[in-house]
Design an enzyme around this catalytic site. Structure first.
Site, PDB file in Angstrom:
ATOM      1  N   ARG A 129       0.858  -1.185   0.000  1.00 56.66           N
ATOM      2  CA  ARG A 129       0.000   0.000   0.000  1.00 56.66           C
ATOM      3  C   ARG A 129       0.890   1.229   0.000  1.00 56.66           C
ATOM      4  O   ARG A 129       1.872   1.276   0.758  1.00 56.66           O
ATOM      5  CB  ARG A 129      -0.863   0.031   1.266  1.00 56.66           C
ATOM      6  CG  ARG A 129      -1.877  -1.070   1.346  1.00 56.66           C
ATOM      7  CD  ARG A 129      -2.335  -1.282   2.791  1.00 56.66           C
ATOM      8  NE  ARG A 129      -1.253  -1.785   3.632  1.00 56.66           N
ATOM      9  CZ  ARG A 129      -1.360  -1.993   4.955  1.00 56.66           C
ATOM     10  NH1 ARG A 129      -2.498  -1.736   5.578  1.00 56.66           N
ATOM     11  NH2 ARG A 129      -0.338  -2.466   5.651  1.00 56.66           N
ATOM     12  N   GLU A 130       0.547   2.231  -0.799  1.00 60.62           N
ATOM     13  CA  GLU A 130       1.290   3.486  -0.729  1.00 60.62           C
ATOM     14  C   GLU A 130       1.104   4.066   0.676  1.00 60.62           C
ATOM     15  O   GLU A 130       0.051   3.908   1.298  1.00 60.62           O
ATOM     16  CB  GLU A 130       0.791   4.453  -1.798  1.00 60.62           C
ATOM     17  CG  GLU A 130       1.227   4.001  -3.180  1.00 60.62           C
ATOM     18  CD  GLU A 130       0.722   4.899  -4.291  1.00 60.62           C
ATOM     19  OE1 GLU A 130       0.524   6.099  -4.058  1.00 60.62           O
ATOM     20  OE2 GLU A 130       0.515   4.378  -5.395  1.00 60.62           O
ATOM     21  N   ALA A 149     -16.702   4.760   4.817  1.00 56.25           N
ATOM     22  CA  ALA A 149     -17.483   5.395   3.752  1.00 56.25           C
ATOM     23  C   ALA A 149     -16.974   6.814   3.532  1.00 56.25           C
ATOM     24  O   ALA A 149     -16.471   7.456   4.442  1.00 56.25           O
ATOM     25  CB  ALA A 149     -18.952   5.430   4.151  1.00 56.25           C
ATOM     26  N   CYS A 167      -3.995   2.033  -8.539  1.00 61.79           N
ATOM     27  CA  CYS A 167      -4.232   0.583  -8.548  1.00 61.79           C
ATOM     28  C   CYS A 167      -5.704   0.198  -8.611  1.00 61.79           C
ATOM     29  O   CYS A 167      -6.161  -0.325  -9.618  1.00 61.79           O
ATOM     30  CB  CYS A 167      -3.576  -0.071  -7.334  1.00 61.79           C
ATOM     31  SG  CYS A 167      -1.793   0.058  -7.391  1.00 61.79           S
ATOM     32  N   LYS A 174      -7.983   1.217 -11.835  1.00 61.82           N
ATOM     33  CA  LYS A 174      -7.595   0.643 -13.136  1.00 61.82           C
ATOM     34  C   LYS A 174      -7.542  -0.882 -13.074  1.00 61.82           C
ATOM     35  O   LYS A 174      -7.778  -1.553 -14.068  1.00 61.82           O
ATOM     36  CB  LYS A 174      -6.289   1.247 -13.656  1.00 61.82           C
ATOM     37  CG  LYS A 174      -5.042   1.000 -12.843  1.00 61.82           C
ATOM     38  CD  LYS A 174      -4.135  -0.079 -13.406  1.00 61.82           C
ATOM     39  CE  LYS A 174      -2.888  -0.216 -12.562  1.00 61.82           C
ATOM     40  NZ  LYS A 174      -2.214  -1.476 -12.674  1.00 61.82           N
ATOM     41  N   ARG A 232      -3.014  10.156  -8.907  1.00 60.97           N
ATOM     42  CA  ARG A 232      -3.626   9.394  -9.990  1.00 60.97           C
ATOM     43  C   ARG A 232      -5.063   9.034  -9.584  1.00 60.97           C
ATOM     44  O   ARG A 232      -5.302   8.502  -8.511  1.00 60.97           O
ATOM     45  CB  ARG A 232      -2.821   8.121 -10.289  1.00 60.97           C
ATOM     46  CG  ARG A 232      -1.507   8.408 -10.998  1.00 60.97           C
ATOM     47  CD  ARG A 232      -0.690   7.152 -11.188  1.00 60.97           C
ATOM     48  NE  ARG A 232      -0.220   6.626  -9.926  1.00 60.97           N
ATOM     49  CZ  ARG A 232       0.398   5.456  -9.767  1.00 60.97           C
ATOM     50  NH1 ARG A 232       0.598   4.667 -10.824  1.00 60.97           N
ATOM     51  NH2 ARG A 232       0.816   5.062  -8.592  1.00 60.97           N
TER      52      ARG A 232
HETATM   53  C1  UDX Z   1      -4.120  -0.798  -2.978  1.00 64.50           C
HETATM   54  C2  UDX Z   1      -4.136  -2.128  -2.220  1.00 64.50           C
HETATM   55  O1  UDX Z   1      -4.556  -1.897  -0.861  1.00 64.50           O
HETATM   56  C3  UDX Z   1      -2.761  -2.760  -2.247  1.00 64.50           C
HETATM   57  O2  UDX Z   1      -2.783  -4.035  -1.595  1.00 64.50           O
HETATM   58  C4  UDX Z   1      -2.314  -2.917  -3.701  1.00 64.50           C
HETATM   59  O3  UDX Z   1      -0.994  -3.422  -3.752  1.00 64.50           O
HETATM   60  C5  UDX Z   1      -2.374  -1.581  -4.430  1.00 64.50           C
HETATM   61  O4  UDX Z   1      -3.670  -1.010  -4.307  1.00 64.50           O
HETATM   62  P1  UDX Z   1      -3.241   1.683  -2.446  1.00 64.50           P
HETATM   63  O5  UDX Z   1      -3.666   2.055  -3.819  1.00 64.50           O
HETATM   64  O6  UDX Z   1      -1.925   2.150  -1.930  1.00 64.50           O
HETATM   65  O7  UDX Z   1      -3.231   0.077  -2.276  1.00 64.50           O
HETATM   66  O8  UDX Z   1      -4.348   2.276  -1.454  1.00 64.50           O
HETATM   67  P2  UDX Z   1      -5.375   1.717  -0.388  1.00 64.50           P
HETATM   68  O9  UDX Z   1      -4.879   1.951   0.975  1.00 64.50           O
HETATM   69  O10 UDX Z   1      -5.824   0.355  -0.723  1.00 64.50           O
HETATM   70  O11 UDX Z   1      -6.585   2.740  -0.628  1.00 64.50           O
HETATM   71  C6  UDX Z   1      -7.211   2.822  -1.909  1.00 64.50           C
HETATM   72  C7  UDX Z   1      -8.270   3.877  -1.929  1.00 64.50           C
HETATM   73  O12 UDX Z   1      -9.395   3.457  -1.179  1.00 64.50           O
HETATM   74  C8  UDX Z   1      -7.872   5.229  -1.375  1.00 64.50           C
HETATM   75  O13 UDX Z   1      -8.353   6.235  -2.248  1.00 64.50           O
HETATM   76  C9  UDX Z   1      -8.573   5.292  -0.037  1.00 64.50           C
HETATM   77  O14 UDX Z   1      -8.878   6.604   0.342  1.00 64.50           O
HETATM   78  C10 UDX Z   1      -9.826   4.486  -0.304  1.00 64.50           C
HETATM   79  N1  UDX Z   1     -10.418   3.855   0.874  1.00 64.50           N
HETATM   80  C11 UDX Z   1      -9.719   2.932   1.589  1.00 64.50           C
HETATM   81  C12 UDX Z   1     -11.714   4.172   1.268  1.00 64.50           C
HETATM   82  O15 UDX Z   1     -12.392   4.991   0.628  1.00 64.50           O
HETATM   83  N2  UDX Z   1     -12.255   3.560   2.356  1.00 64.50           N
HETATM   84  C13 UDX Z   1     -11.573   2.643   3.091  1.00 64.50           C
HETATM   85  O16 UDX Z   1     -12.144   2.126   4.072  1.00 64.50           O
HETATM   86  C14 UDX Z   1     -10.269   2.322   2.698  1.00 64.50           C
END
Ligand code: UDX
Length: 437
Positions: A151-152, A256, A264, A267, A334
């Site tokens: 995760r970033e 929410a 990620c 896309k 992105r």
């Molecule tokens: C994600 C996956 O978690 C990771 O395992 C994969 O390798 C790459 O994609 P990342 O894109 O870094 O990682 O972000 P992540 O922490 O998963 O959050 C994704 C998005 O979901 C964010 O925009 C975040 O704000 C949103 N989100 C996350 C929510 O809206 N609600 C949540 O409860 C959790």
């Protein structure tokens, strides 16, 4: 071990530094001289907590070198492919141009017996196609697929201490030798007890998109409940707390708000739908179309809410948007929901000022017409409405009284359900949020 990492973006730069941290001799290669220059100087080319410190630590050992010349990978026993697979401009499918170009440039320098390890997220079927290419160019070399789940914002920790390791390998002796090489690469996390799953190529490729699809579905599920709460007068945050106590459901990833963005999740679910269609199994993941639609509806709802609190039109209104990154602890914009909302409000005539602790430079490239302000208090000054669209710690810790003394109108829209509603209301703010009365 001697390791090369091809592609030094959010995935590859972290992977290269972490492999050096695990004790390997690493050469990282990227075609972008700016990334290579930054890393050569011991600086991260993007914001990722802990990465600058890690780069300084490994620089002292001399175990990480970086280069723009692919021939510098020669001699490595393991070559990691970490290039991007963005969405194609002409549809939902993944653009494999970077993966194909990386493999083409890499194979002439791969030694017999070396292992090429794909980490990029690819459509199922890609690994077996690339395996043929590697085998044709370099008999004796093996391809493995080892998806990355970092995760970033938590990328260093996720790479050094992953939840699991997945190896997609061919059958037979070639597969066995790839497994033992990967076990040597990951000796340290394996010794900590990290689970390791050895499987075939298609399963390894599908694991990654299945995991991201599940996460996206979980977020869109709770955002669908938010839509219901909005029309029925409920509170989605209480609903999430309540269902989250069921351990089969769990409270994590059930926040929410404005929904998911980033390089990620959006896309990957689209590419999964496109690939499933090609395989004649589009129906199996057709629900991901709904997941995507729910997600983008949240952005539209936030815009509607801004129009509503500003009396029916945002034209000429001073709106402060807090957050441009797709999530906190990242400078990545992105497919950022925050930036999309800011841009839409600006198109509708609002005077939008955007603040973000790390993402302003990237945001400016994507949305050059918005106003950007590095100072949080200056960004709040004179606002008719404040929209919290990325839940950075700085925003959660904002003093509602002090912020109130800076704005023109005490109206806050909490796009991430991140603020303490009662505190803001007690300070005289009109507080509105997605999925709550
Ligand atoms: C994600 C996956 O978690 C990771 O395992 C994969 O390798 C790459 O994609 P990342 O894109 O870094 O990682 O972000 P992540 O922490 O998963 O959050 C994704 C998005 O979901 C964010 O925009 C975040 O704000 C949103 N989100 C996350 C929510 O809206 N609600 C949540 O409860 C959790």
């Amino acid at each position: 071990m001697k390791i090369s990492v091809v592609g030094l973006g959010y995935l590859g730069a972290v992977h290269a530094a972490c492999m050096a941290r695990l004790g390997h001799d690493v050469v990282g290669v990227d075609v972008d001289p700016a990334k290579v220059e930054a890393l050569a100087a011991g600086r991260s080319p993007f914001f990722e907590p802990g990465l600058d410190e890690l780069l300084a630590e490994v620089a002292a050992t001399g175990r990480l070198t970086v280069s723009t010349r692919i021939e510098d990978v020669a001699g490595a026993e393991v070559h990691f492919l970490c290039v991007g697979t963005p969405q194609r401009a002409d549809g939902f499918a993944a653009d494999l141009a970077f993966v194909d170009a990386a493999v083409d440039s890499l194979v002439p320098h791969v030694g017999t017996g070396a292992v090429v390890v794909g980490k990029s997220t690819v459509p199922v079927g890609t690994a077996s196609r690339l395996a043929d290419r590697v085998a044709a160019a370099r008999p004796g070399a093996v391809l493995a697929w080892n998806p990355e789940f970092l995760r970033e914002g938590l990328a260093v920790k996720d790479t050094l201490h992953p939840d699991r390791l997945v190896y997609g390998v061919p059958d037979g002796a070639a597969g066995e030798s790839a497994v033992s090489v990967l076990d040597e690469v990951y000796a340290s996390p394996l010794a900590e007890g990290v689970p390791r799953i050895v499987t075939d190529y298609p399963t390894a490729e599908l694991v990654k998109v299945a995991a991201n699809s599940f996460l996206a579905t979980k977020i869109s599920f709770i955002n669908a409940m938010a839509e219901l709460c909005e029309v029925a007068g409920g509170d989605v945050t209480r609903l999430a707390d309540a269902i989250g106590h069921d351990v089969r459901i769990g409270r994590r990833f059930l926040n929410a708000g404005l929904g998911f963005g980033g390089g990620c999740l959006p896309k990957d679910i689209r590419a999964f739908m496109a690939r499933a269609d090609e395989l004649g199994a589009g129906e199996a993941v057709a629900f991901l179309g709904e997941v995507d639609a729910i997600n983008t509806r949240r952005r539209a709802r936030m815009v509607e809410l801004a129009v509503e609190v500003l009396g029916g039109s945002v034209d000429g209104a001073e709106i402060t948007v807090l957050g441009a990154a797709f999530k906190p602890d990242s400078d990545d914009v992105r497919d950022s929901p925050a930036l999309a909302v800011a841009a839409r409000l600006s198109e509708m005539g609002a005077v939008v000022t955007v603040h973000d602790p790390q993402a302003i430079d990237n945001a400016r490239v994507k949305a050059p017409d918005l106003r950007y302000e590095h100072d949080l208090e200056a960004a709040l000054a004179g606002a008719d409405a404040v929209l919290v669209l990325t839940e950075w710690r700085q925003y959660k810790e904002l003093d509602a009284e002090r912020a109130g003394s800076l704005v023109a109108q005490r109206t806050v829209l909490d796009g991430r359900n991140a603020l303490d509603r009662s505190v803001w209301q007690a300070a005289g703010w009109q507080y509105r949020a997605l999925g709550r009365r």
